[in-house]
Design a protein around this motif. Structure first.
Motif: not given
Length: 359
Positions: A62-70
């Protein structure tokens, strides 16, 4: 600029709120440091996680937006954040807008630290720290300290202490028994809130204590998938009116739930007039008189809120009107029936003529 800084703090406040609401913690502390940085400490893992390892792994993501599906919508029922994503995902926003962000997590004797600079983790920043802060001897917890980016926010800008204080006051009313602390190091002010009665405590604080008819009545219920909480009381002096929150966000302009509240209140008052033998069953109870001496706090939790207008401050779910009206009418009518003297005063203050209230 101050508003934007406050929104970054809001991300962390909502993170703590969700964790405490799920039973994860009882103590949330906010510190506004003299150098403009902000530190928020939780005595728990403020997100759903099955173990320490999975929590730390999620935190890194969450701190790096890694793997976030916007393109994926946020889970139903969550309060909206800065850009309407769940607060634990918006941690990446805080990190990106902070030239320096320090994270300390602990469980028992194990402490973990990660330092970020301009959103990127320092290579050797993960290590054991024996002197990491553990608030109130908590067995596990999380501490996040961030410094706003001076190239984005005006140098010397600070979070608005009063705004954060007001927000903490409201959030504490939504979570009875949870302690919220705010410390402003620059002005030397410390505040602490721990409400045992939730909304009833907030209702008490909004109005002059002189001339109150009774302690606030407090109710909780559900209509469909919507959770409804209500506290209200009448007094001889002017009341604070009706204030409401939907998914812990203030509804400044009312909406369908306010319409339902007024409808249900009128229904309860008319029913009690009839029970007292009044021949007039349809007293108007004009709007001005209905709320002139009333203080009410209304909180709703919706799975799919519909907001009207660019400010998203007015709730527009049409189904709420009848549902809220039904709950309010049932609650208020039953409460009034318990005390005939209070009932007579409430009816009079709400606009019923005195000749209709004679025994």
């Amino acid at each position: 600029m101050e508003f934007g800084l406050g929104q970054l703090v809001e991300v962390l406040l909502l993170l703590g709120f969700l964790g405490a609401r799920n039973g994860g913690g009882r103590d949330i502390s906010v510190e506004l440091l003299a150098d403009g940085a902000c530190r928020v400490t939780f005595d728990h893992w403020p997100w759903p996680a099955g173990s320490r390892e999975s929590a730390l792994s999620s935190l890194e993501r969450w701190l790096s937006f890694e793997g976030i599906d916007w393109s994926t919508p946020p889970p139903l029922g969550l309060p909206r954040g800065v850009i309407s994503l769940p607060p634990y995902v918006e941690l990446g926003l805080v990190n990106a807008l902070a030239p320096r962000l320090d994270v300390i997590a602990w469980e028992g004797a194990h402490h973990w630290r990660r330092c970020y600079r301009e959103g990127l983790a320092e290579p050797e920043s993960s290590r054991s720290l024996m002197d990491a802060p553990s608030p109130r001897h908590a067995e596990q917890g999380l501490c996040i300290t961030f410094t706003p980016d001076a190239s984005i926010f005006e140098p010397g800008s600070r979070m608005r202490s009063q705004h954060i204080l007001e927000r903490v006051q409201i959030l504490s009313a939504m979570l009875p028994g949870v302690t919220w602390r705010l410390r402003d190091a620059l002005v030397g002010r410390e505040s602490c809130f721990r409400r045992t009665r939730g909304l009833a405590d907030l209702c008490d604080e909004l109005v002059d204590s002189r001339g109150l008819l009774s302690p606030p009545w407090s109710f909780e219920g559900q209509v469909g998938s919507t959770q409804v909480g209500l506290a209200l009381q009448w007094g001889a002096f002017e009341g604070a009116g009706v204030r409401s929150w939907a998914n812990i966000h203030r509804c400044y302009e009312g909406g369908t739930h306010h319409q339902g509240f007024h409808q249900g209140l009128r229904k309860a008052l008319r029913s009690r007039m009839k029970a007292r033998g009044s021949s007039q069953e349809a007293w108007a109870f004009p709007e001005e008189a209905l709320v002139a001496h009333l203080t009410a706090v209304l909180s709703l939790g919706l799975s799919e809120p519909v907001w009207k207008g660019p400010t998203r401050a007015q709730l527009a779910n049409p189904e709420l009107k009848e549902g809220v009206a039904q709950l309010v009418a049932t609650w208020v009518e039953a409460a009034l029936a318990q005390d005939s003297q209070v009932e007579a005063r409430v009816l009079a203050l709400s606009g019923a003529p005195s000749n209709a209230l004679r025994p």
